[in-house]
Design a protein around this motif. Structure first.
Motif, PDB file in Angstrom:
ATOM      1  N   PRO A 157     -16.879  10.632 -27.915  1.00 36.49           N
ATOM      2  CA  PRO A 157     -18.392  11.846 -26.992  1.00 36.49           C
ATOM      3  C   PRO A 157     -18.349  12.637 -28.470  1.00 36.49           C
ATOM      4  CG  PRO A 157     -17.169  11.351 -25.496  1.00 36.49           C
ATOM      5  CD  PRO A 157     -16.083  10.661 -25.947  1.00 36.49           C
ATOM      6  N   PRO A 196     -20.366  16.985 -28.252  1.00 37.30           N
ATOM      7  CA  PRO A 196     -21.276  17.594 -27.551  1.00 37.30           C
ATOM      8  C   PRO A 196     -22.716  17.537 -28.019  1.00 37.30           C
ATOM      9  CG  PRO A 196     -19.437  18.964 -28.836  1.00 37.30           C
ATOM     10  CD  PRO A 196     -19.328  17.489 -29.187  1.00 37.30           C
ATOM     11  N   PRO A 235     -24.160  20.944 -28.515  1.00 36.07           N
ATOM     12  CA  PRO A 235     -24.435  21.650 -29.395  1.00 36.07           C
ATOM     13  C   PRO A 235     -24.089  21.736 -30.422  1.00 36.07           C
ATOM     14  CG  PRO A 235     -23.843  22.859 -27.031  1.00 36.07           C
ATOM     15  CD  PRO A 235     -23.670  20.993 -27.459  1.00 36.07           C
ATOM     16  N   ARG A 294     -17.226  24.803 -30.892  1.00 32.69           N
ATOM     17  CA  ARG A 294     -15.477  24.970 -31.357  1.00 32.69           C
ATOM     18  C   ARG A 294     -15.733  25.454 -32.712  1.00 32.69           C
ATOM     19  NH1 ARG A 294     -15.391  18.258 -32.246  1.00 32.69           N
ATOM     20  NH2 ARG A 294     -15.768  17.725 -29.444  1.00 32.69           N
TER      21      ARG A 294
HETATM   22  P1  XMP Z   1     -15.908  20.385 -20.906  1.00 32.96           P
HETATM   23  O1  XMP Z   1     -15.412  21.190 -22.360  1.00 32.96           O
HETATM   24  O2  XMP Z   1     -17.199  20.422 -20.094  1.00 32.96           O
HETATM   25  O3  XMP Z   1     -16.385  18.843 -21.475  1.00 32.96           O
HETATM   26  O4  XMP Z   1     -15.179  20.160 -20.535  1.00 32.96           O
HETATM   27  C1  XMP Z   1     -16.862  17.877 -21.189  1.00 32.96           C
HETATM   28  C2  XMP Z   1     -17.185  16.814 -21.802  1.00 32.96           C
HETATM   29  O5  XMP Z   1     -18.285  16.621 -22.388  1.00 32.96           O
HETATM   30  C3  XMP Z   1     -18.990  16.926 -23.498  1.00 32.96           C
HETATM   31  N1  XMP Z   1     -19.555  18.404 -23.801  1.00 32.96           N
HETATM   32  C4  XMP Z   1     -20.942  18.025 -24.047  1.00 32.96           C
HETATM   33  N2  XMP Z   1     -21.555  17.007 -24.100  1.00 32.96           N
HETATM   34  N3  XMP Z   1     -24.299  18.633 -24.535  1.00 32.96           N
HETATM   35  C5  XMP Z   1     -22.901  16.816 -24.519  1.00 32.96           C
HETATM   36  O6  XMP Z   1     -23.734  16.043 -24.289  1.00 32.96           O
HETATM   37  C6  XMP Z   1     -22.650  19.944 -24.188  1.00 32.96           C
HETATM   38  O7  XMP Z   1     -23.560  20.376 -24.290  1.00 32.96           O
HETATM   39  C7  XMP Z   1     -21.539  18.843 -24.226  1.00 32.96           C
HETATM   40  N4  XMP Z   1     -20.664  20.005 -23.860  1.00 32.96           N
HETATM   41  C8  XMP Z   1     -19.445  19.468 -23.353  1.00 32.96           C
HETATM   42  C9  XMP Z   1     -17.374  17.837 -24.291  1.00 32.96           C
HETATM   43  O8  XMP Z   1     -17.438  17.195 -25.807  1.00 32.96           O
HETATM   44  C10 XMP Z   1     -16.926  16.506 -23.092  1.00 32.96           C
HETATM   45  O9  XMP Z   1     -16.479  15.271 -23.388  1.00 32.96           O
END
Ligand code: XMP
Length: 516
Positions: A393, A395, A397, A402
Motif C-alpha cells: 500500500p 498512501p 498523499p 513521509r
Molecule cells: P496509518 O498511518 O494510519 O496507516 O497507520 C494505515 C494504512 O493506511 C495507509 N495510509 C493511507 N492510504 N490514503 C491512503 O490511501 C491516505 O491518506 C493514507 N494515509 C495512510 C498507510 O500507508 C497504511 O497502509
C-alpha cells in the motif's frame, strides 16, 4: 441485477472474526455477505440466502439488552449455523439455558464428535479428538427442546449442538480461525452438505457478470476514473475498460510526491499495454507551491487532498457530459459492521476514491463486494502485472507525509533515492511480499557524522517495516540484522546528504504506520 445467486449471509454480532467467516466461505467458492445482527427479517428473506451464519460477539445473551436477531428466523427453514454467541442465542431463543461457565475457555481445546451428519459429515465419532479454538465465558447449560449434543470438549459438554429435525446448528468454538484445524471441513460441510450450495463463485465468474452489468449500466455514456497506480484503482479501471472500452477515460494526477519512476511506469503500462485512455495532469508545481513552508501533517494532508480534487474536477469538466465515476471501494469499507463502534479520525485519509459528492456523478464501484486478496486475484485474471498487483500500500498523499517538516524538491530527491534502495533490498531478500509495508521516512533533523576524515552534519532516514493484516493494527517487522545492515550502509553510501539510518520499532497502536 443480482450478481450472485447463491448466497450465505453472516449476521454480525460484533465478533473480531466476522469478516474472517465471510472470507472462509468465499474460499469455498460460495458468495457470502455480512449484515448487522438486527437486519429486518423481511430484508434477509428477500436476499434468499442458502444459509445463515450467526457470528460470535462480545456480549452475553443474559445481558440486559443483548443483541438479538429476529427469533422468527429460526422458523424460516433456512439452514442456520450459530458460532459461539450465535450458538448461545439459538439456545436461548429456542428455550434452552446459557450460563456463565465456571471456567472461561480460551484458546485450544479438544473436541470429541458424536455425530457423522451435517457439519460433521466424514468425521470420526467417539474417541477422535479434534483441535478447535474456543473463546467464551458463557456456555450452553440446558439444551433447548428438540436439540442434541453433537460434540463436547472438557469445559463445554455442549460444544456442538443441532436440532433433530430443523436445520439449526450451533458450535461453541470458532471454525473460522486457523487454530480450529477442522474449521474448513466444518464450513465446507455446512455450505455444501447442509445448505446445498454449488462452488460456483470464482473470480472469472465475478469478472464476467460484473463486466456485463457495467456494460448495461453505462450504455453509450462516458465514465471517468481516477488512477493512482495502486491496486484498487488499477483493477477498477481495468474492469471498467473491459466493459466499455473507449467510453472510459482515466485521470492520473502527478502531484510530484510519487516514488521514483512511478508516474512513467503507471502511464506506460496502462497506455501501451492496455490501450486505456489516460490523461496525465502535471500538478507538480501546484502541489509543491502550496506545500511550501507547511510542516503540520494534517495541513499537508488537506492541501494534497483538496489539490487532487480540484484538478480532477477541472479535467472532468473539460471532458464534458460525463455521467459516471468509477471508484475502487472495497467490501471492508461498506460493511455496516457492528464491531467498529465510534472509531475516531486519527488522520484525514486522502484516497483517490474520496471525490466530492457535488460532482453529481453516478458511481460505478465494481469492487464493492470484494476483499483485498480477491481484488488481487481479479487483477491477475485481467492480466495486470504481478508487480502492480502485489505492491505494498502507498498512501494517497505519497511522499508528502513521509518527509517530516518542509516538503521541498531537494528533500524529495533524497527520500526517493533512499526509498529505491529500501525497495530493492527488500525485494532482493524476498521480504517485500512478506511484510505489509517497508519504506523510508526523512526526518526533520540533522546529525553529526564522520566520512573519511571530515565531520558531516546531515539528514537522518528512518526505516519503517511493519507486519499487519489490515493496517488497523501492526507490529514492527523483525527484519534480520544483516538486511537492515545492507539497507543502512547502502543508503549512507549512495544517498548524498544522509549520514544516519535508524529503525522504527513501534507497534500500532499506540504508533501509526505512517509517521504523519
Ligand atoms: P496509518 O498511518 O494510519 O496507516 O497507520 C494505515 C494504512 O493506511 C495507509 N495510509 C493511507 N492510504 N490514503 C491512503 O490511501 C491516505 O491518506 C493514507 N494515509 C495512510 C498507510 O500507508 C497504511 O497502509
Amino acid at each position: 441485477m443480482d450478481l450472485h445467486e447463491e448466497k450465505i449471509v453472516v449476521l454480525d454480532f460484533g465478533s473480531q472474526t466476522t469478516q474472517l467467516i465471510a472470507r472462509r466461505i468465499r474460499e469455498q467458492k460460495v458468495y457470502c455477505e455480512i449484515y448487522p445482527f438486527n437486519t429486518d427479517l423481511d430484508k434477509i428473506l428477500a436476499i434468499k440466502p442458502r444459509g445463515i451464519i450467526l457470528s460470535g460477539g462480545p456480549c452475553s445473551v443474559n445481558d440486559e439488552d443483548p443483541p438479538e436477531s429476529d427469533p422468527a428466523l429460526l422458523d424460516s427453514g433456512i439452514p442456520i449455523l450459530g458460532i459461539c454467541y450465535g450458538a448461545q442465542l439459538i439456545t436461548k431463543q429456542m428455550g434452552g439455558k446459557v450460563e456463565k461457565a465456571g471456567k472461561r475457555e480460551f484458546g485450544k481445546a479438544e473436541l470429541t464428535v458424536a455425530d457423522t451428519d451435517g457439519i460433521f459429515a466424514g468425521f470420526e465419532p467417539g474417541r477422535a479428538e479434534y483441535q478447535v479454538w474456543m473463546s467464551h465465558g458463557d456456555r450452553i447449560e440446558e439444551m433447548p427442546a428438540g436439540f442434541k449434543v453433537t460434540g463436547a470438549s472438557d469445559h463445554s459438554p455442549a460444544a456442538a449442538i443441532r436440532h433433530r429435525e430443523k436445520p439449526l446448528i450451533g458450535v461453541q468454538f470458532h471454525p473460522e480461525v486457523a487454530h480450529t484445524l477442522i474449521g474448513s471441513d466444518i464450513l465446507r460441510n455446512f455450505v455444501f452438505g447442509v445448505c446445498g450450495c454449488d462452488p460456483s463463485w470464482t473470480m472469472q465468474s465475478f469478472i464476467d457478470t460484473t463486466v456485463a452489468a457495467i456494460k448495461k449500466k453505462v450504455g453509450n455514456n462516458k465514465v471517468i476514473c481516477a488512477l493512482s497506480g495502486g491496486v484498487d484503482s488499477s483493477v477498477t479501471a481495468a474492469l471498467i475498460h473491459r466493459a466499455v472500452g473507449d467510453h472510459l477515460t482515466c485521470i492520473f494526477v502527478d502531484n510530484g510526491l510519487m516514488r521514483s519512476g512511478e508516474t512513467a511506469n503507471v502511464l506506460d503500462f496502462f497506455r501501451k499495454k492496455t490501450g486505456l485512455k489516460v490523461i496525465c495532469v502535471d500538478g507538480k508545481k501546484l502541489f509543491l507551491d502550496r506545500l511550501a513552508g507547511v510542516a503540520a501533517p494534517e495541513k499537508k494532508r488537506k492541501i494534497i487532498g483538496y489539490g487532487f480534487i480540484e484538478i480532477f474536477e477541472q479535467e472532468a469538466k473539460k471532458l464534458g457530459d460525463v455521467k459516471f465515476l468509477g471508484q475502487g471501494t472495497l467490501y471492508p469499507d461498506v460493511i455496516e459492521s457492528v464491531s467498529f463502534r465510534g472509531m475516531e479520525v486519527i488522520k484525514s485519509h486522502h484516497n483517490v476514491g474520496g471525490l466530492p459528492e457535488k460532482m453529481k456523478l453516478d458511481l460505478i464501484e465494481p469492487l464493492r463486494d470484494l476483499f483485498k486478496d480477491e481484488v488481487r486475484q481479479v487483477g491477475l485474471e485481467l492480466g495486470l502485472p504481478e508487480e502492480a498487483i502485489f505492491r505494498q500500500p502507498f498512501p494517497g498523499p505519497g511522499l508528502g507525509i513521509r518527509i517530516l517538516g518542509d516538503v521541498t524538491n531537494e528533500r524529495l530527491d533524497i527520500l526517493r533515492q533512499a526509498d529505491v534502495i529500501v525497495l530493492e533490498e527488500m525485494k532482493k531478500s524476498g521480504l517485500y511480499r512478506k511484510v505489509w509495508q517497508s519504506f523510508a521516512v526523512l526526518l526533520p533533523i540533522q546529525t553529526v557524522g564522520v566520512m573519511g576524515d571530515e565531520r558531516t552534519y546531515e539528514h537522518v532516514i528512518a526505516l519503517r517495516c511493519v507486519d499487519s493484516v489490515d493496517a488497523m493494527t501492526a507490529d514492527w517487522s523483525r527484519i534480520p540484522y544483516d538486511i537492515l545492515g545492507s539497507i543502512s550502509s547502502r543508503i549512507i553510501n549512495e544517498v548524498r546528504g544522509v549520514n544516519r539510518v535508524v529503525y522504527d520499532i513501534s507497534s500500532k497502536p499506540p504508533s501509526t504506520i505512517e509517521w504523519e
